[in-house]
Design an enzyme around this catalytic site. Structure first.
Site, PDB file in Angstrom:
ATOM      1  N   HIS B 166       0.889  -1.505  -0.056  1.00  9.69           N
ATOM      2  CA  HIS B 166       0.044   0.068  -0.011  1.00  9.69           C
ATOM      3  C   HIS B 166       1.310   0.911   0.014  1.00  9.69           C
ATOM      4  O   HIS B 166      -0.059   2.334   0.509  1.00  9.69           O
ATOM      5  CB  HIS B 166      -1.264   0.105   1.264  1.00  9.69           C
ATOM      6  CG  HIS B 166      -2.198  -1.098   1.538  1.00  9.69           C
ATOM      7  ND1 HIS B 166      -2.887  -1.064   1.413  1.00  9.69           N
ATOM      8  CD2 HIS B 166      -2.104  -2.354   2.061  1.00  9.69           C
ATOM      9  CE1 HIS B 166      -3.241  -2.426   1.518  1.00  9.69           C
ATOM     10  NE2 HIS B 166      -2.936  -3.149   1.471  1.00  9.69           N
ATOM     11  N   SER B 294      17.205  19.805 -16.700  1.00  3.05           N
ATOM     12  CA  SER B 294      15.996  20.214 -16.761  1.00  3.05           C
ATOM     13  C   SER B 294      16.320  22.021 -17.553  1.00  3.05           C
ATOM     14  O   SER B 294      17.252  22.456 -17.262  1.00  3.05           O
ATOM     15  CB  SER B 294      14.926  21.089 -15.255  1.00  3.05           C
ATOM     16  OG  SER B 294      14.270  22.278 -16.095  1.00  3.05           O
ATOM     17  N   LYS B 300      18.063  19.699 -11.437  1.00  2.87           N
ATOM     18  CA  LYS B 300      17.364  18.665 -11.691  1.00  2.87           C
ATOM     19  C   LYS B 300      18.317  17.815 -12.614  1.00  2.87           C
ATOM     20  O   LYS B 300      18.881  17.977 -13.324  1.00  2.87           O
ATOM     21  CB  LYS B 300      16.132  18.984 -12.716  1.00  2.87           C
ATOM     22  CG  LYS B 300      14.775  19.745 -11.824  1.00  2.87           C
ATOM     23  CD  LYS B 300      14.220  19.074 -10.946  1.00  2.87           C
ATOM     24  CE  LYS B 300      13.317  18.822 -10.346  1.00  2.87           C
ATOM     25  NZ  LYS B 300      12.289  18.579 -11.935  1.00  2.87           N
ATOM     26  N   GLU B 307      10.372   7.120 -16.238  1.00  3.77           N
ATOM     27  CA  GLU B 307       8.360   7.844 -17.130  1.00  3.77           C
ATOM     28  C   GLU B 307       8.905   7.625 -18.308  1.00  3.77           C
ATOM     29  O   GLU B 307       7.118   7.267 -18.491  1.00  3.77           O
ATOM     30  CB  GLU B 307       8.549   9.499 -16.624  1.00  3.77           C
ATOM     31  CG  GLU B 307       9.235  10.071 -14.999  1.00  3.77           C
ATOM     32  CD  GLU B 307       9.768  11.440 -15.379  1.00  3.77           C
ATOM     33  OE1 GLU B 307       9.211  12.375 -15.067  1.00  3.77           O
ATOM     34  OE2 GLU B 307      10.884  11.967 -15.452  1.00  3.77           O
TER      35      GLU B 307
END
Lengths: 462, 462, 462, 462
Positions: B166, B294, B300, B307
């Protein structure tokens, strides 16, 4: 310049300061989007044209610098409109490609353009303008199809036709009823397209997710100036909530959803026409230039266009599922997964545009085989409901009338007879109001369609 | 030649005798498949190489003619294997492209090749060989990934790790348990791939739908001869039921279904690793060459590879939906809709291959931040179940034990204490068997994992 | 007992020690699964029967306690097999329902059953046994359908029939070819079902995610004992990797994928038969007991069964998408999202079972309208390919033959003639080998089907 | 009566005159829809109430007869609104159920109600009214959620928060920015709902597909009369094109599409909050009454509500695919496949309503852990972009600024230092404008959010 190592691929990335290693070559290809996002070039230039003015308003660019940048951007914009723009496939994405072109023309000044903005902001802006343009185009193509349907309707205005439910002959209709059915579907699609384009708002100024120090009022002025000369780009607004703006792909799903309804209509029309052009139905003569033959069977004239249209439902539905899947459970704000929304979007748009463009020609070339239809209309079961309706007007309850006609049909089926041949004495045994004369009046396609008072047959308007 | 009008596009079609009009230009583009089905070239040549021998066996070609044709086909096959083959995009499809090349080389004799066969037969044959090859390749890539997982497991063999359910910290596990979990998933995928390739049978000889006058025994001999020299092409058989053979796309759906499970596994791994590489979890150091930065935010290091892998579920699921939609309600035997199965098939195959190829490198470059993990393992709730288990061995019913531990946790939460700090007198109030010494033994990651006897931690094998 | 507040709903939950507030009532309903997971009752009892023995082996239960618990479980199992089991819908899930029943019968001892196990382990175990049973059942139903197809094939063994591609008449086939096509599809489905059930392994002992202190060897013994008396429950194994085991839903997707192929076959059969039972095709007389009428149109006999079968593709494909969507990007190990896999699974299983059960009856009641078919077979274009094939045997290249026949068809179309009526002098102008006698031999359904040597028409076997 | 054999099941069907055999029992169950379409009872009664008046206007019913029928229908309508209506599950569908109830009350007169109308007309009418009502309800629930978001925003109006892209810490935002992001998403959903309900038009009078002899003007009057007293039922119109009307399911797909966007928003919110409630992020304290524990692990507090919301994307997307699949390639006009649109429709509506109802309570109970967030905001990389922005205002080109900050971060990472600790002499080596004082001003969450001028932070309105 971002990196010292001029000339390397990495030097051309719009990021990289903190990175020690170059990108894995294969990953560079995997993550590159230029092969498809070049379609956004026009809209990305719009973003830049506005952004330059915003930078100028905030004193980051001088008027001269801004003008110099925008002159090159305008030139690029023109090259796109003239169909002269070819994406440089070695760039990471269209934003980088444009940046690189700018750099080639004006050198280091170009590096100032990408000040305080993010590709996250650009890409959603670009996609929204893209969707607005393409939706309008699809609206026009839908209207073209509607117009051909109206033209065919005028040609066959009083032509009776066989109406079906469950694939079974049901009742006589007019061929114009049939054409109008699709007319109304496509007109509804036009309305959906119009609602959609009206709801689109392209925001600018979100930064990567959190906005920037450039003032909202400078965005307002820059947008206003830009739209004064080129209102065609639709609704552009300074961003309100920057997180939401970069994370938003609702408009992609909504567009793909809308296209899935258009496509569903197309697939139903295709299926109908495939049926009607079988040797068994044989109601339609399909325009040969949209059919193909067989490399083995010399006699074949196959309705390939219609089959490909029907099958395109696969692509359109798959694309919708694709983007819904991508967005499921994606945390705020931007995630790279979102890059993958573009191929399905472009694919559905392209497919529907092609289908509609050809459908117009296809429908214009369609011919009805009136003789075959006339023959089909002699099938007396098509008038069973009219017969029941006649009895109702003679004060029979409908369910009794339904039962009487059911028994009459069973009778003629068993005897191998026709309803219109039944002698008066037999007819009267089913109901006293029945006789041969009435039967012949009822079993007539023109009378059948004329008797339907509940519907409207006025020619529809777009 | 099919048509008198040599030189025209139509003259190059493999059909057209009964047609009066040329194809609509736009439709010609819409229905053309060469842009993607060129990937079947190799397999289409196999079909032709066998078919030539069948024609020879049936006396339709002389040995010399057959040899002459096959020499050209072999040459073309070689050009594909050498990566020299470039499809001619003006051909209708790959079958036509190959036919045209043959014609250029040997003139009218080439026209004899397409005797008593149909593209319906060819395309399903080609696709099956394609699927067989690609499935094997994917099997190998999956095994590569399994091997890297084993290598990492060896590296981190005794490293305790945090197990989650969970999304919440659950119990201490070993990092090797975690790696093995994916190992077993991918190994199951390998088994599915193997089962799939073993079930594939490519039939030849169906004609358009109804077979032909060429004898089954001639097919048997030609196939046997062909496979003797090149067994790599898998199971090829003379067709049994020709209708079914040309209509079959089960193997496409089955392959896409199999890939959707592989992709699901990939998306779960990606999600896990995205989580573990957040600054908050911070368990993993991702290989920089699979991350990007970025253009706006200088700090970043984004897990873009992961992704994109996660987002690729959209494409893979969409492709499966696409083909399922196409096949729904399609009457026997061949329909043109089926042409649209290829793009989704190729797209899913290509994507999964790319992902697996990179994943191997990615996983090899992955590093664990042992310090961070060590810190996380001091979270005492991770040992709550071990504590309950301890009580069970002291003859407490599990539900009582569960309740006792629940209350202990509530207690330390309320007091802002740690379980391991509770004094003996308090511990005893929860259960007489509890004391500080036992608590410290229980609240220890190595003891926790060592105590789990129900599972196997033998290094798995591929 | 977990909580003091006996009698309250919460007291009946299998967790809750650390919770201060009761569940939100609406959320309790939303998260409850008993309304559907009661279907797993039988298999959950199997898990418990084995688990009791494992606890006994580990000294947590005495032999007497274990026997007492299992006696009640056996009784419950019997009540399920006798169809007397009714789920208690106020329980949270089937695991809790069974636990509560046990408690009613034997009081506090019952609480010992759920020692060192987790519902995460139970539910995946239960679902795997469920899938195994249902897949076997579907395998049997598929075989039933195959048998009816074989029976119909025997009945119509030499009946010529019209073969179609692109919805257009293509060539003469045998009706048995047509039936066999579906036979082979369904037989492939049987093989897929068998492969699937053989690959299923139900693991026991994973705990929540990390295993437990109960020894693997105790699981081995308990499983062996259990399967000795009831081997019907298939492959049950001590868990290997516990994380993977509780996280695994591959077998659900694989089953749903397999059913989507069965359903696709069903939808194609349905579409064919809807077509063939139109008044225009009119080849089939559908069994009336699977048709319905219209409340308005007295003559209608609608193929509703077939339409519902065709439409069921929506449900089956939707269910597959549903589970694929749920699993996308789900981190390890168990997440509550997984609970939502059951409704789609049960829905697809139920639907396909119903369809197959009825299809058997439906197919058995199907009648061919031989007269109508005989008439259709007089369509001479059906023999165009046979004509071309004849020319090929006369040493005409196939593409020339194709062209000649194309021109012949165009000729008779223009003149409104029939191929078999063309006088010898005209025939010879197309090719010297053609004459009326040959034409009549070629244009004959029995000769046409007899001439196809490339296919096999041996009656297939299951 | 339809059949002589009163009392039999068939006698209760609304069709059957021509049928010789009863329905297959199993098929009767398979094709029955009463188990779910009873949800349309209210709207079916509206259809009947209007239809009675139409029959009266056309002289088929006397005023007394019409009144008598409508009195019973009104009574049934009331029983539904009072929640007293229980469907009779042995009826074929809700239309038949209502017909049977009418018959019980007023005997043979009841049979006159179903005169010249068709269930094809009724069911689409009923579904449209259903969709209108449910969409409005969902609109209200969405507004409720928006209001709670506004309330939470007021509570945490100046609370800084961590903003993420790619799952990685990006920049400081306000928690109100975060809440507003979802506010705007749900408000867009409200607009979509409103547009949708406004576009709905329920047509009456299509018959089975071809209209009837009942006059359009009688429909106009009857509708006007009906809506005068009960305008709540929305737009009801006499049918225009009857074919299209019975074939239309656009509004189902459009509704399901709209719900899939709502659900996508819900799944993103759920994912975010699952993340934020991990022990690692730990930003949120979830309301306990929406969490559950573990039957094995005593310490667990699992975000089950959020997981079920996230997983519900499976159901919602599956339902959309289901209806799109059903409609694909369905010929005009009505086909029984369409019956299968109702379960997915009802399922998605019910699920989204439940989720939104609970979400309101859930969000109201949400608490922020300010201390944890405060700690997270000390992560200096969150200010990297602000630092670059500062340099830009010092006339550094952004890409240089980006590069400088990238190098600074690399530096402190290598040295294990903090940016705010760097001595002036080192800072100046990166850029002359940098010093400790400026650094401390920049690395401050309140300054960071205050500096973003491009966005609007006015509290949004519904």
């Amino acid at each position: 310049m971002i990196r010292e190592e001029t000339g390397s691929e990495m030097a051309k990335k719009m990021w990289g300061g903190r990175f020690r290693k170059g990108m894995d070559k294969r990953f560079e290809g995997f993550s590159s989007s230029i092969a498809y996002d070049y379609k956004l070039a026009e809209f990305d230039l719009v973003h830049s044209l506005i952004h330059t003015r915003v930078l100028q308003e905030n004193g980051i660019l001088t008027v001269q610098e801004a003008n110099r940048i925008n002159a090159v951007l305008e030139e690029l914009l023109k090259s796109i409109k003239d169909n002269r723009f070819k994406p440089n496939l070695s760039a990471e994405d269209i934003h980088t490609d444009i940046q690189n072109r700018l750099e080639k023309k004006i050198g280091p000044l170009s590096l100032k353009l990408h000040t305080l903005r993010s590709r996250n902001d650009q890409v959603v802006f670009d996609e929204k303008l893209f969707c607005g343009f393409e939706a309008s185009m699809i609206g026009k193509l839908l209207i073209n199809v509607c117009e051909v349907l109206l033209a065919q309707r005028r040609k066959y205005s009083e032509q009776p036709f066989v109406g079906y439910t469950h694939g079974q002959r049901a009742q006589v209709i007019l061929f114009s009823d049939y054409l109008d059915a699709y007319f109304y579907m496509f007109r509804r699609d036009v309305h959906r397209v119009v609602n959609y384009t009206e709801s689109l708002q392209a925001f600018i100024g979100a930064g990567a997710l959190a906005g920037s120090g450039l003032s909202r009022s400078s965005y307002e002025r820059a947008i206003k100036d830009f739209l004064r000369t080129t209102p065609v780009y639709g609704k552009i607004r300074p961003v309100v909530n920057s997180l939401e703006s970069v994370a938003d792909r609702d408009f992609v799903i909504e567009f793909l959803g809308l296209l899935s309804i258009v496509q569903m209509h197309l697939s139903r029309l295709a299926e109908d026409m495939i049926l009607y052009s079988t040797q068994e139905f044989n109601y339609l003569d399909l325009p040969e230039e949209f059919c193909t033959g067989s490399s083995l069977m010399p006699h074949k004239k196959n309705p390939d266009f219609l089959e490909l249209v029907r099958g395109s439902s696969g692509r359109i539905n798959g694309n919708l599922v694709s983007v819904l899947t991508i967005l499921k459970g994606l945390p705020l704000a931007y995630n790279r997964d979102m890059q993958l929304d573009k191929e399905p979007l472009f694919s559905s748009v392209e497919t529907v545009k092609e289908e509609l463009t050809m459908l117009k020609e296809f429908l214009a070339g369609l011919k009805l085989k009136e003789k075959v239809i006339e023959q089909a209309l002699t099938d007396e079961t098509l008038y069973a409901t009219d017969l029941a309706e006649f009895l109702v007007l003679k004060k029979v309850s409908f369910r009794e009338a339904h039962d009487i006609v059911g028994r009459m049909i069973r009778y003629v089926e068993d005897k191998g007879m026709r309803l219109s041949e039944l002698p008066d004495e037999l007819l009267i045994s089913f109901h006293r109001a029945l006789n041969q004369k009435e039967m012949q009046r009822i079993i007539n396609p023109f009378n059948a369609v004329a008797s339907r008072k509940s519907i409207s047959r006025k020619a529809p308007k777009i």
